[in-house]
Design a protein around this motif. Structure first.
Motif, PDB file in Angstrom:
ATOM      1  N   ARG A 133       0.849  -0.980  -0.008  1.00 55.44           N
ATOM      2  CA  ARG A 133       0.184   0.103   0.040  1.00 55.44           C
ATOM      3  C   ARG A 133       0.840   1.207  -0.178  1.00 55.44           C
ATOM      4  O   ARG A 133       0.579   2.296  -0.645  1.00 55.44           O
ATOM      5  CB  ARG A 133      -1.027   0.220   1.311  1.00 55.44           C
ATOM      6  CG  ARG A 133      -1.960   1.285   1.171  1.00 55.44           C
ATOM      7  CD  ARG A 133      -2.756   1.024   2.381  1.00 55.44           C
ATOM      8  NE  ARG A 133      -3.694   0.110   2.245  1.00 55.44           N
ATOM      9  CZ  ARG A 133      -4.832   0.197   1.671  1.00 55.44           C
ATOM     10  NH1 ARG A 133      -5.300   1.341   0.872  1.00 55.44           N
ATOM     11  NH2 ARG A 133      -5.615  -0.931   1.416  1.00 55.44           N
ATOM     12  N   VAL A 156       2.433   1.425  -3.537  1.00 57.51           N
ATOM     13  CA  VAL A 156       1.391   1.985  -4.519  1.00 57.51           C
ATOM     14  C   VAL A 156       0.870   3.720  -4.332  1.00 57.51           C
ATOM     15  O   VAL A 156       1.048   4.305  -5.380  1.00 57.51           O
ATOM     16  CB  VAL A 156       0.279   1.193  -4.225  1.00 57.51           C
ATOM     17  CG1 VAL A 156      -0.910   1.928  -5.320  1.00 57.51           C
ATOM     18  CG2 VAL A 156       0.181   0.020  -4.609  1.00 57.51           C
ATOM     19  N   ARG A 202       1.724   6.345  -7.153  1.00 57.63           N
ATOM     20  CA  ARG A 202       0.872   7.338  -7.648  1.00 57.63           C
ATOM     21  C   ARG A 202       1.486   8.840  -7.530  1.00 57.63           C
ATOM     22  O   ARG A 202       1.311   9.478  -8.539  1.00 57.63           O
ATOM     23  CB  ARG A 202      -0.453   7.149  -6.797  1.00 57.63           C
ATOM     24  CG  ARG A 202      -1.241   6.019  -7.423  1.00 57.63           C
ATOM     25  CD  ARG A 202      -2.478   5.842  -6.459  1.00 57.63           C
ATOM     26  NE  ARG A 202      -3.397   7.000  -6.443  1.00 57.63           N
ATOM     27  CZ  ARG A 202      -4.308   7.569  -7.222  1.00 57.63           C
ATOM     28  NH1 ARG A 202      -4.474   6.486  -8.323  1.00 57.63           N
ATOM     29  NH2 ARG A 202      -4.909   8.398  -7.151  1.00 57.63           N
ATOM     30  N   GLU A 255       3.093  -2.497 -11.758  1.00 57.21           N
ATOM     31  CA  GLU A 255       1.607  -2.630 -11.766  1.00 57.21           C
ATOM     32  C   GLU A 255       1.129  -3.961 -11.806  1.00 57.21           C
ATOM     33  O   GLU A 255      -0.182  -4.102 -11.422  1.00 57.21           O
ATOM     34  CB  GLU A 255       1.055  -1.398 -12.842  1.00 57.21           C
ATOM     35  CG  GLU A 255       1.272  -0.217 -12.855  1.00 57.21           C
ATOM     36  CD  GLU A 255       1.125   0.544 -13.906  1.00 57.21           C
ATOM     37  OE1 GLU A 255       1.399  -0.058 -15.289  1.00 57.21           O
ATOM     38  OE2 GLU A 255       0.629   1.776 -14.110  1.00 57.21           O
ATOM     39  N   VAL A 277       1.149  -5.373  -8.456  1.00 61.42           N
ATOM     40  CA  VAL A 277      -0.342  -5.176  -7.528  1.00 61.42           C
ATOM     41  C   VAL A 277      -1.540  -5.803  -8.034  1.00 61.42           C
ATOM     42  O   VAL A 277      -2.282  -6.187  -7.181  1.00 61.42           O
ATOM     43  CB  VAL A 277      -0.149  -3.488  -7.633  1.00 61.42           C
ATOM     44  CG1 VAL A 277      -1.295  -2.932  -6.544  1.00 61.42           C
ATOM     45  CG2 VAL A 277       1.181  -2.897  -7.188  1.00 61.42           C
TER      46      VAL A 277
END
Length: 202
Positions: A25, A28, A32, A53, A56
């Motif tokens: 998390r 990620v 972003r 990606e 994930v």
């Protein structure tokens, strides 16, 4: 004759580095913020894995909790590395054969950066543009009538023989298909992806 591009010419020196103990998390969120498709997992100065990606998406598909899963458990390993003087053609071939989109560039003194699939495609397009003669945007004139030649101003779809070296939806430079990962002589824009002829017809 133009010399072949090397990895050094196109690599991205700014990359996101994370540790194995970070949660997915957290990574990620960082990806972003930095608007990147991957994060390099390092142990000291040594690259030990990469989180993409796809990693994930795989974690979500397996119903695993990103807050409770560490990078070490989700990363792709081992990392494929190349030297900065490696040719871009060799790297594109390696990407296609290994079905990967990111390669770490490493020199004797440590990590230099990353080369992504998009870096390769963009570099190939820029190289092709420098080798392609420029074309005038003005339509050719019919000197007998002193007006633009109607055949030259006819819509492109009416002329089946018209070639589009750097126009339309075709990218005639060699690159990697974003759908199947194969090295292709021509790439087409299909729903925002650069794909080969076979994937374009699917």
């Amino acid at each position: 004759m133009e010399s072949e591009l090397s990895v050094r010419d196109v690599l991205t020196s700014d990359y996101v580095g994370v540790s194995e103990s970070d949660t997915v998390r957290e990574v990620v969120r960082l990806m972003r913020e930095e608007r990147t498709s991957c994060a390099l997992v390092v142990r000291g100065a040594e690259p030990v894995g990469i989180v993409t990606e796809w990693d994930v998406l795989g974690l979500v598909a397996d119903d695993r909790d990103p807050s409770a899963t560490t990078v070490g458990d989700a990363m792709t390993t081992p990392v494929i590395t190349v030297g900065p003087d490696r040719s871009l053609t060799d790297v594109a071939t390696t990407m296609a054969r290994q079905n990967i989109r990111n390669i770490v560039v490493e020199a004797a003194d440590g990590i230099v950066g990353l080369v992504t699939q998009r870096d390769v495609i963009a570099a190939a397009g820029s190289f092709q543009a420098t080798m392609t003669p420029s074309r005038s945007s003005e339509p050719p004139v019919d000197r007998d009538r002193g007006a633009a030649d109607p055949a030259a101003t006819r819509p492109a779809e009416e002329d089946d023989t018209q070639l589009l070296p750097n126009g339309g939806d075709e990218y005639t430079t060699q690159g990697i298909c974003e759908a199947c990962g194969s090295l292709a002589d021509a790439l087409w824009d299909a729903n925002g992806q650069l794909v080969c002829t076979d994937c374009r017809t699917v």
